[in-house]
Design a protein around this motif. Structure first.
Motif, PDB file in Angstrom:
ATOM      1  N   ASP A  13       8.738-129.780   1.584  1.00 26.58           N
ATOM      2  CA  ASP A  13       9.802-129.405   2.846  1.00 26.58           C
ATOM      3  C   ASP A  13      10.274-130.973   3.343  1.00 26.58           C
ATOM      4  O   ASP A  13      11.210-130.880   3.508  1.00 26.58           O
ATOM      5  CB  ASP A  13       8.682-129.052   4.056  1.00 26.58           C
ATOM      6  CG  ASP A  13       9.676-128.628   5.177  1.00 26.58           C
ATOM      7  OD1 ASP A  13      10.579-128.005   5.123  1.00 26.58           O
ATOM      8  OD2 ASP A  13       8.984-128.991   6.287  1.00 26.58           O
ATOM      9  N   ARG A  14       9.351-131.678   3.211  1.00 23.92           N
ATOM     10  CA  ARG A  14       9.849-133.222   3.736  1.00 23.92           C
ATOM     11  C   ARG A  14      10.884-133.801   2.878  1.00 23.92           C
ATOM     12  O   ARG A  14      11.802-134.274   3.058  1.00 23.92           O
ATOM     13  CB  ARG A  14       8.656-134.270   3.611  1.00 23.92           C
ATOM     14  CG  ARG A  14       8.978-135.629   4.297  1.00 23.92           C
ATOM     15  CD  ARG A  14       7.932-136.486   4.339  1.00 23.92           C
ATOM     16  NE  ARG A  14       6.671-135.819   4.730  1.00 23.92           N
ATOM     17  CZ  ARG A  14       5.483-135.896   4.068  1.00 23.92           C
ATOM     18  NH1 ARG A  14       5.494-136.465   2.749  1.00 23.92           N
ATOM     19  NH2 ARG A  14       4.312-135.220   4.519  1.00 23.92           N
ATOM     20  N   THR A  70      16.972-132.348  -5.517  1.00 20.70           N
ATOM     21  CA  THR A  70      17.069-133.580  -4.347  1.00 20.70           C
ATOM     22  C   THR A  70      17.883-134.712  -5.058  1.00 20.70           C
ATOM     23  O   THR A  70      18.385-135.415  -4.245  1.00 20.70           O
ATOM     24  CB  THR A  70      15.822-134.092  -3.826  1.00 20.70           C
ATOM     25  OG1 THR A  70      14.883-134.334  -4.906  1.00 20.70           O
ATOM     26  CG2 THR A  70      15.138-132.857  -3.142  1.00 20.70           C
ATOM     27  N   HIS A  76      14.026-131.776   3.323  1.00 20.26           N
ATOM     28  CA  HIS A  76      14.758-132.271   4.734  1.00 20.26           C
ATOM     29  C   HIS A  76      15.426-133.625   4.664  1.00 20.26           C
ATOM     30  O   HIS A  76      16.378-133.802   5.310  1.00 20.26           O
ATOM     31  CB  HIS A  76      13.534-132.323   5.630  1.00 20.26           C
ATOM     32  CG  HIS A  76      14.001-132.800   7.101  1.00 20.26           C
ATOM     33  ND1 HIS A  76      14.807-131.840   7.865  1.00 20.26           N
ATOM     34  CD2 HIS A  76      13.779-133.784   7.924  1.00 20.26           C
ATOM     35  CE1 HIS A  76      15.060-132.731   9.170  1.00 20.26           C
ATOM     36  NE2 HIS A  76      14.501-133.685   8.942  1.00 20.26           N
ATOM     37  N   GLN A  77      14.611-134.630   3.928  1.00 21.43           N
ATOM     38  CA  GLN A  77      14.989-136.071   3.693  1.00 21.43           C
ATOM     39  C   GLN A  77      16.479-135.989   3.117  1.00 21.43           C
ATOM     40  O   GLN A  77      17.259-136.939   3.339  1.00 21.43           O
ATOM     41  CB  GLN A  77      14.221-136.766   3.076  1.00 21.43           C
ATOM     42  CG  GLN A  77      13.013-137.274   4.006  1.00 21.43           C
ATOM     43  CD  GLN A  77      11.997-137.996   3.018  1.00 21.43           C
ATOM     44  OE1 GLN A  77      11.748-137.911   1.816  1.00 21.43           O
ATOM     45  NE2 GLN A  77      11.081-138.687   3.567  1.00 21.43           N
ATOM     46  N   LYS A 120      18.571-127.187   3.184  1.00 19.25           N
ATOM     47  CA  LYS A 120      18.101-126.389   4.228  1.00 19.25           C
ATOM     48  C   LYS A 120      17.402-125.323   3.400  1.00 19.25           C
ATOM     49  O   LYS A 120      17.618-124.944   2.085  1.00 19.25           O
ATOM     50  CB  LYS A 120      19.114-125.760   5.039  1.00 19.25           C
ATOM     51  CG  LYS A 120      19.743-126.964   5.757  1.00 19.25           C
ATOM     52  CD  LYS A 120      20.330-126.232   7.095  1.00 19.25           C
ATOM     53  CE  LYS A 120      21.054-127.340   7.969  1.00 19.25           C
ATOM     54  NZ  LYS A 120      20.806-128.590   7.985  1.00 19.25           N
TER      55      LYS A 120
END
Length: 82
Positions: free
Chosen positions: A72-73, A51, A76-77, A81
């Motif tokens: 997951d958060r 990330t 997503h941020q 995917k």
């Protein structure tokens, strides 16, 4: 003058040698994507490996990865995917 499109980058966690061999063979036949392999499992502690760079479009998960709500958060941020 043609502009080359950068390949889509996918992070593959909990990679075993046979996974790497198979997925690498797919890349040889299709330059539209590339894989970065991580031997560690995906978890809250390891998700920053992908990330922080913002270069990945997706992540490949296996059964032992910890894909909980926090992971997951975080994915997503940053637009990654699953």
């Amino acid at each position: 003058m043609s502009s080359a499109v950068a390949p889509a980058r996918f992070a593959v966690f909990d990679t075993k040698p046979y996974d790497k061999q198979y997925l690498s063979s797919l890349h040889k036949n299709n330059s539209a994507f590339e894989f970065s392999f991580f031997e560690v499992r995906l978890s809250e502690e390891t998700v920053p490996l992908i990330t922080c760079s913002h270069n990945f479009v997706g992540v490949v998960c296996f059964v032992h990865d910890d894909l909980n709500e926090k992971v997951d958060r975080q994915l997503h941020q940053t637009g990654i995917k699953i």
